[in-house]
Design an enzyme around this catalytic site. Structure first.
Site, PDB file in Angstrom:
ATOM      1  N   LYS A 176      45.128  52.228   1.421  1.00  0.00           N
ATOM      2  CA  LYS A 176      45.288  50.769   1.339  1.00  0.00           C
ATOM      3  C   LYS A 176      44.420  50.128   2.422  1.00  0.00           C
ATOM      4  O   LYS A 176      44.498  50.500   3.594  1.00  0.00           O
ATOM      5  CB  LYS A 176      46.752  50.385   1.554  1.00  0.00           C
ATOM      6  CG  LYS A 176      47.085  48.978   1.082  1.00  0.00           C
ATOM      7  CD  LYS A 176      47.110  48.906  -0.435  1.00  0.00           C
ATOM      8  CE  LYS A 176      47.816  47.655  -0.937  1.00  0.00           C
ATOM      9  NZ  LYS A 176      47.832  47.606  -2.408  1.00  0.00           N
TER      10      LYS A 176
ATOM     11  N   HIS B 205      18.258  35.456  19.605  1.00  0.00           N
ATOM     12  CA  HIS B 205      17.094  34.851  20.258  1.00  0.00           C
ATOM     13  C   HIS B 205      17.229  33.338  20.401  1.00  0.00           C
ATOM     14  O   HIS B 205      17.728  32.651  19.509  1.00  0.00           O
ATOM     15  CB  HIS B 205      15.828  35.172  19.463  1.00  0.00           C
ATOM     16  CG  HIS B 205      15.488  36.623  19.444  1.00  0.00           C
ATOM     17  ND1 HIS B 205      15.169  37.327  20.582  1.00  0.00           N
ATOM     18  CD2 HIS B 205      15.415  37.521  18.420  1.00  0.00           C
ATOM     19  CE1 HIS B 205      14.906  38.587  20.262  1.00  0.00           C
ATOM     20  NE2 HIS B 205      15.061  38.731  18.967  1.00  0.00           N
TER      21      HIS B 205
ATOM     22  N   VAL C  15      17.376  45.000  27.576  1.00  0.00           N
ATOM     23  CA  VAL C  15      18.712  45.244  27.048  1.00  0.00           C
ATOM     24  C   VAL C  15      18.995  46.741  27.047  1.00  0.00           C
ATOM     25  O   VAL C  15      20.121  47.178  27.269  1.00  0.00           O
ATOM     26  CB  VAL C  15      18.846  44.652  25.628  1.00  0.00           C
ATOM     27  CG1 VAL C  15      20.232  44.928  25.056  1.00  0.00           C
ATOM     28  CG2 VAL C  15      18.589  43.149  25.662  1.00  0.00           C
ATOM     29  N   GLN C  16      17.962  47.557  26.819  1.00  0.00           N
ATOM     30  CA  GLN C  16      18.132  49.007  26.838  1.00  0.00           C
ATOM     31  C   GLN C  16      18.690  49.476  28.185  1.00  0.00           C
ATOM     32  O   GLN C  16      19.655  50.256  28.254  1.00  0.00           O
ATOM     33  CB  GLN C  16      16.786  49.698  26.561  1.00  0.00           C
ATOM     34  CG  GLN C  16      16.292  49.555  25.130  1.00  0.00           C
ATOM     35  CD  GLN C  16      15.471  48.294  24.887  1.00  0.00           C
ATOM     36  OE1 GLN C  16      15.611  47.305  25.599  1.00  0.00           O
ATOM     37  NE2 GLN C  16      14.639  48.333  23.859  1.00  0.00           N
TER      38      GLN C  16
ATOM     39  N   ARG D 216      14.253  34.732  30.954  1.00  0.00           N
ATOM     40  CA  ARG D 216      14.522  34.294  29.587  1.00  0.00           C
ATOM     41  C   ARG D 216      16.019  34.117  29.366  1.00  0.00           C
ATOM     42  O   ARG D 216      16.848  34.626  30.129  1.00  0.00           O
ATOM     43  CB  ARG D 216      13.975  35.298  28.574  1.00  0.00           C
ATOM     44  CG  ARG D 216      14.655  36.658  28.649  1.00  0.00           C
ATOM     45  CD  ARG D 216      14.186  37.598  27.553  1.00  0.00           C
ATOM     46  NE  ARG D 216      14.845  38.907  27.680  1.00  0.00           N
ATOM     47  CZ  ARG D 216      14.748  39.875  26.762  1.00  0.00           C
ATOM     48  NH1 ARG D 216      14.034  39.695  25.676  1.00  0.00           N
ATOM     49  NH2 ARG D 216      15.366  41.031  26.956  1.00  0.00           N
TER      50      ARG D 216
ATOM     51  N   ASN E  52      19.891  41.204  19.588  1.00  0.00           N
ATOM     52  CA  ASN E  52      19.441  40.026  20.323  1.00  0.00           C
ATOM     53  C   ASN E  52      19.721  38.761  19.526  1.00  0.00           C
ATOM     54  O   ASN E  52      19.413  38.690  18.335  1.00  0.00           O
ATOM     55  CB  ASN E  52      17.937  40.113  20.605  1.00  0.00           C
ATOM     56  CG  ASN E  52      17.636  40.845  21.891  1.00  0.00           C
ATOM     57  OD1 ASN E  52      18.411  40.788  22.829  1.00  0.00           O
ATOM     58  ND2 ASN E  52      16.512  41.536  21.917  1.00  0.00           N
TER      59      ASN E  52
ATOM     60  N   THR F 162      49.531  53.047  -3.212  1.00  0.00           N
ATOM     61  CA  THR F 162      48.974  52.280  -2.097  1.00  0.00           C
ATOM     62  C   THR F 162      49.883  51.122  -1.709  1.00  0.00           C
ATOM     63  O   THR F 162      49.904  50.704  -0.545  1.00  0.00           O
ATOM     64  CB  THR F 162      47.566  51.756  -2.435  1.00  0.00           C
ATOM     65  OG1 THR F 162      47.633  50.823  -3.505  1.00  0.00           O
ATOM     66  CG2 THR F 162      46.631  52.904  -2.795  1.00  0.00           C
TER      67      THR F 162
END
Length: 298
Positions: free
Chosen positions: A13, A258, A229-230, A179, A256, A60
């Protein structure tokens, strides 16, 4: 059809919605928990597929009713415990069911605060972030649990860089040392397998691990002068592994969101790029997506 094999047979379910109120009669304070659950059963059920025999099938609708009754009779928090409880119930109640998979999404309700005082019974949905659990409970095997955070939307207006990447004939993106950085964080952490339901029940770290993961994610995001970001996601993952000894692996996915500068120099020489940028155009897509999976060294 004897020349074919049935490789997978399971059912259950989906989208079982549950809301529970926990009332403290002494203080008058109430807590609430709202969840969406998926429950899938496996075992000696193949005959329903191969021989049109429904005798091994737990309907279910009965699965849905069972979730409601278990929610009434037992604690639903932490959700890792409730998922394991559901799995234990189906594995022990029905001898022909040998494994149960449970996924839980906890919808966030935050207590309202007025003049510094938490309200006893009023809450606000302060975002679409959810707490998640994926659990597989085997009748004669370990219980595996993955906890997580999904849809934590974060943004910072400075403190993010991106430069030094590959530049070739396909590159148009300019390097930047400052940024806007925004993303919707999906983070999961995998617990070391639990040998029994009692081991899950005895674990007191589920809530604190979730709180640590949220705090680490937000603080690292906010404080890190991010080279990429890595780099930031790897630091987040390692920090969670260091903070929660019972976790074997941490996975992040960050798309990202942006925000592009708008060149307004065409209108009376208005400066709105680089250090003068104040007005940006939010983008719906396409977006970069960064994934990270970190584990303990063995």
């Amino acid at each position: 059809m004897d020349q074919f094999n049935l490789e997978l047979a399971r059912y259950g379910k989906h989208t079982v919605r549950v809301y529970k109120v926990m009332r403290n009669a002494e203080t008058g304070v109430q807590d609430v928990c709202e969840m969406t659950l998926n429950v899938m059963l496996e075992g000696e059920i193949e005959a329903s597929w191969t021989h049109a025999d429904n005798t091994p099938i737990v309907a279910t609708d009965s699965i849905k009713n069972t979730v409601y009754i278990l929610a009434k009779e037992h604690a639903v928090t932490p959700p890792e415990y409730f998922a394991a409880l559901i799995g234990k119930h189906f594995n022990t109640t029905y001898p022909h069911i040998h494994a149960t998979s449970v996924s839980i999404t906890v919808h966030r309700w935050t207590r309202m605060v007025f003049d510094g005082v938490p309200h006893p019974h009023s809450f606000i949905r302060d975002g679409e972030e959810t707490r998640t659990v994926e659990a597989r409970i085997e009748e004669n095997g370990p219980t595996t649990i993955t906890s997580g955070i999904k849809g934590m939307l974060v943004l910072k207006s400075t403190g993010s860089q991106f430069h030094g990447y590959v530049k070739d004939e396909y590159t148009t993106l300019p390097e930047t040392w400052d940024r806007v950085l925004s993303t919707s964080v999906d983070c999961t952490w995998e617990w070391a397998p639990f040998p029994t339901f009692e081991a899950v029940e005895a674990n007191k770290d589920f809530d604190s691990a979730w709180e640590s993961a949220r705090r680490i994610t937000m603080k690292t995001f906010a404080d890190e002068d991010s080279a990429s970001v890595q780099d930031t996601t790897y630091k987040m993952a390692c920090s969670i592994l260091a903070a929660v000894p019972g976790v074997d692996g941490v996975r992040y996915e960050l798309p990202n969101k942006h925000y592009f500068e708008i060149n307004l120099s065409w209108h009376k020489g208005i400066k709105n790029t680089g250090k003068d940028a104040e007005v940006y155009a939010p983008q719906w897509g396409p977006s970069g997506t960064i994934q990270c999976y970190a584990t303990r060294k063995r």
